[in-house]
Structures are given as structure tokens and as C-alpha cells.
Design a protein around this motif. Structure first.
Motif, PDB file in Angstrom:
ATOM      1  N   UNK A 232       0.810  -1.220   0.000  1.00  0.00           N
ATOM      2  CA  UNK A 232       0.000   0.000   0.000  1.00  0.00           C
ATOM      3  C   UNK A 232       0.842   1.269   0.000  1.00  0.00           C
ATOM      4  N   UNK A 233       2.137   1.147   0.245  1.00  0.00           N
ATOM      5  CA  UNK A 233       3.019   2.306   0.085  1.00  0.00           C
ATOM      6  C   UNK A 233       3.148   2.692  -1.384  1.00  0.00           C
ATOM      7  N   UNK A 234       2.962   1.710  -2.258  1.00  0.00           N
ATOM      8  CA  UNK A 234       3.126   1.931  -3.693  1.00  0.00           C
ATOM      9  C   UNK A 234       1.775   1.988  -4.396  1.00  0.00           C
ATOM     10  N   UNK A 235       0.919   1.014  -4.111  1.00  0.00           N
ATOM     11  CA  UNK A 235      -0.339   0.854  -4.838  1.00  0.00           C
ATOM     12  C   UNK A 235      -1.542   1.205  -3.963  1.00  0.00           C
ATOM     13  N   UNK A 236      -2.592   1.642  -4.603  1.00  0.00           N
ATOM     14  CA  UNK A 236      -3.875   1.773  -3.928  1.00  0.00           C
ATOM     15  C   UNK A 236      -4.521   0.385  -3.957  1.00  0.00           C
ATOM     16  N   UNK A 237      -4.719  -0.218  -2.796  1.00  0.00           N
ATOM     17  CA  UNK A 237      -5.324  -1.538  -2.719  1.00  0.00           C
ATOM     18  C   UNK A 237      -6.840  -1.395  -2.750  1.00  0.00           C
ATOM     19  N   UNK A 238      -7.486  -2.245  -3.523  1.00  0.00           N
ATOM     20  CA  UNK A 238      -8.917  -2.125  -3.773  1.00  0.00           C
ATOM     21  C   UNK A 238      -9.682  -3.287  -3.161  1.00  0.00           C
TER      22      UNK A 238
END
Length: 289
Positions: A232-238
């Protein structure tokens, strides 16, 4: 709470008088929640609150594992983690302090808990894994809150075709792990509160009756909370995203002599508190040719 995909419809698995039965979510909720298993994740917190009030088993119907599809059938994102157990890192030739490798399994490879896998040409290996589903959209998750963002835990196999994976100077992780049915999951999704300790579960798999992997998920180098933090530091988790959390030691490619799946083999994987999945392998056109 146990959430399942029964014939393409969202279901809650509850204990009936003669065993587990599946309660259709859309019917039991009067249409409040959708029939599509993937769509349920859009309002997971409200759904979980409803489902944990134990839908009446009288509304359920019997089912078999063969009736079930992947509990998360169409995730927007599938994250897969490599070398997340020290013993597996060692057998694969990585130093013990290696950071986990992150790749993807394309969603088209996902399958239910019981399926037939057609072997492509090359060498197909097994990798049993605990898989977690994201329940809330999140970015920069705090470690203390990480489990609150997990919808549930399921079991998966990260089947891998090693010949194409390792053929070039640079590995082809994602393609080699995304042949049809190379991502079986199931039998259902169990919420974290269904376990005494969701971070410490027995996990294993056997190939045609021989145990080839056996470990506990507490042996992971990076725990589920740490993986959520890092991703989640890199990607938006859905909501509805999947994370394959890595495999323990015992894969066929690291054995001496190496061992791979053959037509006729049966792979049975188990995860404590979740259940088992079973894959039967058959020769594909290229393998037979």
C-alpha cells in the motif's frame, strides 16, 4: 464467517443439521447485497455485519466442493509474493535477507477449489500459499490496522511453468504462472476472526499421496500486515484484490532430482481452518504432441 462462490452466486456457508449448507446472499438479504460474488466486496463491511448474524440454515442448500468457484472471481489486482519463507529462499538460492519478490498472476488463471489443469509443454511445479483478500480500499496502511483491511483468508496454488519462467536471462514470473487454472483458490474465504491466530496456520500440499510441502504461515519472513504495509506504500489496494503471500520450501524445482507434475497426478493442498483444494492434471495438446 465463510464466504463462497456457488455456481457464480455469492453464498454464506453455515452449519446445518446434516453438515454445511450454502445460503444464497441475494435471496437471503432480500436483494440488499448482489448475487455477483465480486460485487459484494464493494460494501464488504456492511455485508460482513449482515452475514455474521448467521443466516438461517433452513435457507441453505447442500453443495459439493466441485460446485464452488473461486471465492474472489474477478479481482482488479492480484499480487503474488515470492521468497517469503526463509527455507524456500534458501532452496531457491536467495540470501536469507532477500526482500520478497512481487509479481502478478493474471486474473484469467483463477479457478475454483476443484479443477482439472491441462499441462502446457515444459515443467509444471506446485507452490501452496495462503491467500488474503482485501476488504477495504487503502493506501499507506498502518501495521496496527492492517488486519482490519483484510476481508478474509483462503487457500491457493501458485502453479508455475518453470521452463518458460527461467528460459531467459530475466525470469518471466507472471506469464509462466498464469496458464488457465494455474491459480486455483478456495474452498471459501474465512474472515480473520474465524481463527485463534490468523498469522499462524498449518499449510501443506501433497502430490499423488506424497506430502511435498508442510509449514506454518508464522514462518513467513514478511507477515500479512507487513505485506499490506509494503504494497500500500506503492499501490492503492482495492476491495476484492488478492494477495498470494508466498510458498514454503518443498517445491519440485528445488529438489534433487527435480520433480514436476505429470499427467494423472493429483495435487491436494490444505490450510488450517480453511479447508482443502484439489487439482487433477491432464496432458495438454502441446504436452501430448
Amino acid at each position: 464467517m465463510r464466504f463462497a462462490n456457488l455456481g457464480g452466486r455469492a453464498a454464506v456457508i453455515v452449519a446445518g443439521a446434516s453438515g454445511d449448507v450454502a445460503v444464497d446472499v441475494a435471496e437471503a438479504s432480500g436483494g440488499r447485497f448482489p448475487a455477483d460474488p465480486q460485487a459484494v466486496f464493494a460494501d464488504w463491511d456492511a455485508f460482513r455485519e449482515w452475514a455474521e448474524r448467521s443466516p438461517d440454515p433452513a435457507l441453505g442448500r447442500p453443495f459439493t466442493p466441485e460446485d464452488l468457484g473461486p471465492p474472489v472471481p474477478r479481482p482488479a489486482q492480484v499480487f503474488a509474493i515470492g521468497v517469503n519463507y526463509a527455507a524456500h529462499a534458501s532452496e531457491a538460492g536467495y540470501p536469507p535477507d532477500t526482500a520478497p519478490v512481487t509479481f502478478t498472476k493474471f486474473p484469467s488463471c483463477l479457478a475454483g477449489p476443484v479443477c482439472e489443469v491441462e499441462l502446457p509443454s515444459g515443467t509444471v511445479d506446485w507452490e501452496v500459499e495462503m491467500v488474503v483478500a482485501v476488504g477495504r480500499e487503502c493506501r499507506r496502511v498502518h501495521p496496527v490496522d492492517a488486519w482490519d483491511h483484510v476481508a478474509g483468508i483462503t487457500l491457493g496454488q501458485d502453479l508455475s511453468e518453470r521452463t518458460s519462467q527461467l528460459a531467459g536471462a530475466k525470469p518471466q514470473f507472471s506469464l509462466a504462472k498464469s496458464f488457465p487454472n494455474f491459480g486455483p483458490t478456495g474452498p471459501w474465504l474465512a474472515t480473520p476472526d474465524a481463527f485463534d491466530d490468523p498469522s499462524d496456520l498449518a499449510i501443506s500440499c501433497s502430490l499423488s499421496g506424497e506430502t511435498v510441502q508442510s509449514a506454518r504461515t508464522s514462518a513467513m519472513i514478511y507477515s500479512v500486515p507487513e505485506l499490506l504495509v509494503r504494497l500500500s506504500r506503492v499501490c492503492r489496494l482495492l476491495p476484492g484484490d488478492l494477495i498470494f503471500t508466498g510458498t514454503p520450501s518443498g517445491v519440485g524445482n528445488a529438489r534433487s532430482p527435480k520433480r514436476f507434475v505429470s499427467p494423472g497426478d493429483v495435487l491436494v493442498s490444505e490450510l488450517e481452518g480453511v479447508g482443502r483444494i484439489t487439482q487433477r492434471f491432464v496432458a495438454g495438446p502441446a504436452a501430448a504432441g
